[in-house]
Write a protein that holds these residues in place. Structure first.
Motif, PDB file in Angstrom:
ATOM      1  N   ARG A 296       0.807  -1.152   0.083  1.00 35.39           N
ATOM      2  CA  ARG A 296       0.102   0.041  -0.039  1.00 35.39           C
ATOM      3  C   ARG A 296       0.880   1.315   0.119  1.00 35.39           C
ATOM      4  O   ARG A 296       1.758   1.320   0.745  1.00 35.39           O
ATOM      5  CB  ARG A 296      -0.872  -0.083   1.335  1.00 35.39           C
ATOM      6  CG  ARG A 296      -1.637   1.066   1.572  1.00 35.39           C
ATOM      7  CD  ARG A 296      -2.421   0.924   2.839  1.00 35.39           C
ATOM      8  NE  ARG A 296      -3.375   2.280   3.220  1.00 35.39           N
ATOM      9  CZ  ARG A 296      -2.773   3.185   3.886  1.00 35.39           C
ATOM     10  NH1 ARG A 296      -1.290   3.300   4.242  1.00 35.39           N
ATOM     11  NH2 ARG A 296      -3.700   4.415   4.304  1.00 35.39           N
ATOM     12  N   GLN A 297       0.508   2.229  -0.765  1.00 38.95           N
ATOM     13  CA  GLN A 297       1.188   3.764  -1.037  1.00 38.95           C
ATOM     14  C   GLN A 297       0.211   4.609  -0.793  1.00 38.95           C
ATOM     15  O   GLN A 297      -0.834   4.493  -1.440  1.00 38.95           O
ATOM     16  CB  GLN A 297       1.788   3.598  -2.068  1.00 38.95           C
ATOM     17  CG  GLN A 297       3.174   2.848  -2.201  1.00 38.95           C
ATOM     18  CD  GLN A 297       4.016   2.795  -3.472  1.00 38.95           C
ATOM     19  OE1 GLN A 297       3.146   2.428  -4.472  1.00 38.95           O
ATOM     20  NE2 GLN A 297       5.086   3.544  -3.598  1.00 38.95           N
ATOM     21  N   GLN A 298       0.589   5.748  -0.118  1.00 38.96           N
ATOM     22  CA  GLN A 298      -0.588   6.777  -0.006  1.00 38.96           C
ATOM     23  C   GLN A 298      -0.089   8.294  -0.221  1.00 38.96           C
ATOM     24  O   GLN A 298       1.386   8.391  -0.039  1.00 38.96           O
ATOM     25  CB  GLN A 298      -1.191   6.650   1.272  1.00 38.96           C
ATOM     26  CG  GLN A 298      -2.562   7.584   1.737  1.00 38.96           C
ATOM     27  CD  GLN A 298      -3.259   7.041   2.733  1.00 38.96           C
ATOM     28  OE1 GLN A 298      -2.814   7.731   3.654  1.00 38.96           O
ATOM     29  NE2 GLN A 298      -4.309   6.380   2.659  1.00 38.96           N
ATOM     30  N   TYR A 299      -0.555   9.257  -0.808  1.00 40.10           N
ATOM     31  CA  TYR A 299      -0.198  10.429  -1.066  1.00 40.10           C
ATOM     32  C   TYR A 299      -1.379  11.569  -0.867  1.00 40.10           C
ATOM     33  O   TYR A 299      -2.425  11.194  -1.144  1.00 40.10           O
ATOM     34  CB  TYR A 299       0.127  10.585  -2.772  1.00 40.10           C
ATOM     35  CG  TYR A 299       1.105   9.629  -3.196  1.00 40.10           C
ATOM     36  CD1 TYR A 299       2.281   9.516  -3.197  1.00 40.10           C
ATOM     37  CD2 TYR A 299       0.858   8.139  -3.707  1.00 40.10           C
ATOM     38  CE1 TYR A 299       3.428   8.606  -3.662  1.00 40.10           C
ATOM     39  CE2 TYR A 299       1.616   7.283  -4.187  1.00 40.10           C
ATOM     40  CZ  TYR A 299       2.884   7.462  -4.107  1.00 40.10           C
ATOM     41  OH  TYR A 299       3.851   6.395  -4.502  1.00 40.10           O
ATOM     42  N   SER A 300      -0.720  12.578  -0.479  1.00 42.73           N
ATOM     43  CA  SER A 300      -1.828  13.737  -0.245  1.00 42.73           C
ATOM     44  C   SER A 300      -1.947  14.515  -1.535  1.00 42.73           C
ATOM     45  O   SER A 300      -0.802  14.933  -2.020  1.00 42.73           O
ATOM     46  CB  SER A 300      -1.294  14.531   0.975  1.00 42.73           C
ATOM     47  OG  SER A 300      -1.378  13.925   2.094  1.00 42.73           O
ATOM     48  N   ILE A 301      -3.208  14.874  -1.939  1.00 48.67           N
ATOM     49  CA  ILE A 301      -3.216  15.722  -3.297  1.00 48.67           C
ATOM     50  C   ILE A 301      -3.840  16.875  -3.009  1.00 48.67           C
ATOM     51  O   ILE A 301      -5.094  16.781  -2.599  1.00 48.67           O
ATOM     52  CB  ILE A 301      -4.054  14.616  -4.210  1.00 48.67           C
ATOM     53  CG1 ILE A 301      -3.423  13.390  -4.504  1.00 48.67           C
ATOM     54  CG2 ILE A 301      -4.192  15.453  -5.510  1.00 48.67           C
ATOM     55  CD1 ILE A 301      -2.153  13.306  -4.828  1.00 48.67           C
ATOM     56  N   LYS A 302      -3.218  18.221  -3.444  1.00 49.20           N
ATOM     57  CA  LYS A 302      -3.902  19.233  -3.278  1.00 49.20           C
ATOM     58  C   LYS A 302      -4.639  19.621  -4.456  1.00 49.20           C
ATOM     59  O   LYS A 302      -4.415  19.179  -5.471  1.00 49.20           O
ATOM     60  CB  LYS A 302      -2.334  20.268  -3.088  1.00 49.20           C
ATOM     61  CG  LYS A 302      -1.713  20.298  -1.726  1.00 49.20           C
ATOM     62  CD  LYS A 302      -2.714  20.478  -0.403  1.00 49.20           C
ATOM     63  CE  LYS A 302      -1.906  20.217   0.735  1.00 49.20           C
ATOM     64  NZ  LYS A 302      -2.868  20.694   2.158  1.00 49.20           N
TER      65      LYS A 302
END
Length: 306
Positions: free
Chosen positions: A111-117
């Motif tokens: 699992r990988q996670q990113y915050s997207i503005k």
């Protein structure tokens, strides 16, 4: 009034019905599907599909109207994902990554996670760790999707505003078994009310010029589709190769506004759509149709700006 005669060619006593033109026109009306316009806050693209692979990773470009969270699940269980979509309908709403993981019972490899503005189109690089030692996902029928990308709204208040609260994208990534180019196979839009919809493309008119050197040849396209069909991943839709413009394919005058179902060709204007029971592009019988925009929206778009 209908005319009727007995034809000896078909045998005695076999009636043949001839309908006049007015009756034929009235029977040719296609059911107009009632549509509800909603705003989709999520967008996702694969900017470099030729460079992607299970061992090298894949680059994704999100394009969202609000702050979002992009969560990527490598090796996600196929049956568990579809069970999770059903849980969104019957059990609990999948509005957050944690809700999806609970519904999946964490049945994925990485699992990988990113915050997207908001409106940020920065590329995000996703890759399996080397210690996972995964070079392919085995022969078909496969039990795991190579990559599943989940987009959810980051802020609680945004989840109350939008009808669409999450988007699930199933992505094919090339590996040792299937070297087809990277592509989004399915996209599911999850609604706050508990429905989910399979997002499908429309076959729109577009100018077709000579293919670029990087374009896929017809032979490669056919091979790719055959392999996808064997893997159970190909969609049941034709590949669009129409010549075109934004004008109606029949009268060449009116603006294309009507989408025909189930073939999903957008090719007719408001004036011509009432005359067709079969799609003029593929000849498939039309079961339903819907407009891309209302007459009021068309008039506003066509009116000169002051």
């Amino acid at each position: 009034i209908c005319s009727c005669f007995v034809s000896h060619r078909f045998g005695l006593g076999v009636p043949v019905i001839l309908r006049n033109s007015e009756e034929t026109e009235s029977s040719a009306r296609v059911l107009k599907k009632q549509m509800r316009q909603v705003k989709n806050p999520f967008g996702l693209e694969i900017p470099h599909p030729a460079a992607a692979s299970v061992t090298k990773g894949v680059t994704l470009t999100p394009d969202c109207l609000e702050d979002c969270i992009l969560t990527c699940y490598w090796g996600c269980s196929v049956p568990k994902l579809h069970e999770a979509l059903q849980k969104h309908v019957y059990c609990f709403r999948i509005k957050t990554p944690q809700a999806l993981e609970d519904a999946l019972y964490c049945d994925y490899l990485h699992r990988q996670q990113y915050s997207i503005k908001k409106n940020d189109k920065e590329e995000k690089y996703c890759q399996l760790p080397e210690d996972a030692q995964v070079v392919d996902f085995g022969p078909v029928p496969r039990s795991r999707y190579p990559l599943v990308a989940l987009l959810t709204l980051a802020e609680e208040e945004d989840r109350e505003i939008y009808d669409i609260v999450a988007m699930v994208a199933v992505i094919h990534v090339p590996d040792e078994s299937y070297r087809l180019s990277c592509r989004i196979l399915y996209q599911y839009l999850l609604l706050a009310q508990g429905q989910y919809h399979d997002l499908k493309q429309l076959f729109m008119s577009a100018n077709t010029t000579a293919p670029s050197p990087s374009a896929t040849s017809p032979g490669e396209t056919n091979t790719d589709r055959t392999l996808l069909e064997k893997a159970g991943l190909a969609e049941d839709e034709p590949e669009p190769h129409e010549e075109t413009s934004k004008d109606c394919v029949v009268c060449q005058n009116g603006t294309v506004n009507w989408v025909l179902l189930p073939c999903r060709h957008a090719c007719l204007c408001d004036s011509c759509v009432k005359y067709f029971q079969q799609c003029p592009m593929c000849r498939q019988f039309v079961q339903e149709s819907f407009p891309l925009c209302s007459k009021k929206e068309q008039e506003e778009a066509e009116s000169p700006r002051i």
